[in-house]
Design a protein around this motif. Sequence first.
Motif, mmCIF file in Angstrom:
data_model
loop_
_atom_site.group_PDB
_atom_site.id
_atom_site.type_symbol
_atom_site.label_atom_id
_atom_site.label_comp_id
_atom_site.label_asym_id
_atom_site.label_seq_id
_atom_site.Cartn_x
_atom_site.Cartn_y
_atom_site.Cartn_z
ATOM 1 N N ARG A 120 0.852 -1.189 0.000
ATOM 2 C CA ARG A 120 0.000 0.000 0.000
ATOM 3 C C ARG A 120 0.889 1.242 0.000
ATOM 4 O O ARG A 120 2.018 1.228 0.501
ATOM 5 N N ASP A 121 0.376 2.319 -0.549
ATOM 6 C CA ASP A 121 1.125 3.570 -0.478
ATOM 7 C C ASP A 121 1.240 4.042 0.968
ATOM 8 O O ASP A 121 2.298 4.491 1.409
ATOM 9 N N VAL A 122 0.120 3.941 1.677
ATOM 10 C CA VAL A 122 0.075 4.438 3.049
ATOM 11 C C VAL A 122 -0.670 3.435 3.931
ATOM 12 O O VAL A 122 -1.772 3.002 3.582
ATOM 13 N N VAL A 123 -0.081 3.086 5.065
ATOM 14 C CA VAL A 123 -0.753 2.300 6.096
ATOM 15 C C VAL A 123 -0.874 3.185 7.328
ATOM 16 O O VAL A 123 0.117 3.795 7.767
ATOM 17 N N GLY A 152 3.853 -0.640 3.723
ATOM 18 C CA GLY A 152 3.519 0.709 3.292
ATOM 19 C C GLY A 152 4.754 1.492 2.878
ATOM 20 O O GLY A 152 5.787 1.437 3.545
ATOM 21 N N VAL A 205 4.190 4.778 6.626
ATOM 22 C CA VAL A 205 3.323 4.356 7.725
ATOM 23 C C VAL A 205 3.026 5.583 8.583
ATOM 24 O O VAL A 205 3.952 6.302 8.985
#
Length: 515
Positions: free
Chosen positions: A5-8, A275, A278
């Motif tokens: 994911r790009d961002v967690v 990520g 994060v």
Amino acid sequence: MTRMRDVVIVGGGHNALVAAAYLAGAGRSVTLLERQPHLGGAAISAEVFPGVEARLSRYSYLVSLLPERIRRDLRLDIALARRRFSSYTPLPGTDRGLLVDTGDADATAASFAGIGAASDLPAWNAFGADTARLAAAIWPTVTDPLLTRAEARRAVGDDRVWAELVEAPIGQTVEHRFADDLVRGVVLTDALIGTFAPVVDPTLAANRCFLYHVIGGGTGHWDVPVGGMGAVSGALARAARDAGAELITGAEVTSVTPDGEVSYRTGDAEHRLAGATVLSGVAPFELARLLGERAERPEGAQVKVNLLLTRLPRLRDASADPAAAFAGTFHVHEGFAALDTAHASAAAGRIPAPLPLESYCHSLTDPGILSPELRAAGAQTLTVFALQTPDRLLEGRDPDTARAELQDAVLASLDSVLAEPIANVLMTDAAGNPCIETATTRDLEQSLRMPGGNIFHGPLAWPWAEDDTPLATPAERWGVATAHPRILLCGSGSRRGGAVSGLGGYHAAMATLES
């Protein structure tokens, strides 16, 4: 299998939801993980008492620091109601009190005179002008990268105001500018909410707490969220989902690594996400635990009590309408000397007696949180927040016993300024139990993972950087950096976090988008 994911985002409080909405709206793939079965963290509403249709703001309860920019950017359907009455403070042992009515300057002046503090009214107005100047200078900067201390001082543009409100202990300034003990205490309480400190605090922790309480919206007003605090988190969750963020509840994060791998559990199933970035919406102490690192556990200093009443209680002061007194902040035993005595008692390991506290009635401003039947019957809510009750008072004690003793202290303090015991007007639930809920620092730690019950996730910082602070990276400029470049703070533990503001999430999103 590890999903990329790009961002967690770890945690699903209101700040995390702000970050999720901004980043998903910018086209990033975002997954948010929340341990509890619901989103919102401390900014939630709930029907606390069985069989009683009243949705209370269970933990946080007022809004001041949520910028209009966030509301506009995320198209949030949030209504905030302004309270006409600022505060009412009984003068202990008398049938008089100080009512500050923002809609009637003459009534406020008469009330100052009624407690023998007429000479403090000009000082009250002048001090309000000074805090307004500070707010007008600092508030517009909170949605920008950090100013340095020197830049913030230039923005304020008044060396006297800066010296008295920033550099000198705020209690010292209050003591110098006001003569009446009760008036001094009313001014000072904003410096001690959730902050354990003496009235003259050389560490300036009280100053930092005071500053955040007086700059919100550029006015310092604290407003009632219509529909309760859950309406705020609900709007944020809708914005994040509509933007395309994946929001997973019942997800217990078990570890985080510096290279962006997040492990979590749902039921008996184990999962991993990787990520590129994060964001941590949990307290820095909790993030350190997930990273396998050591950190100093912070300490909170408050007790929160929710009550449901059949009606408002009668006051000793027959000239004060309870509907006015409880609509704003109702201060109890918060005179200047009483606050310091309470601090000394708590520092010595004793529950202060009397216990300083303040309360307000949400349902007077927003009756819609009650069912039509409760409204018709005249029922009202009461939110009580006790000061100078540090987590250390619960150290080594049975949690239930300590909670009961603190609750008794809150009720005794409240009773001492009323014309009747609060028990006379306490509603009962469907099982016949009193409608009262008390949350200690340990309760917050257990239910919300707020270490030490600290409502700010840790010590508050100035909303600017020191002049020698490195500001080379986006994370540093926005006040969300950690020791690990791929991990940013997005919660109340960020530099300008604390209270229901969304700022931690906004700053983390801006730093991520700049990286």
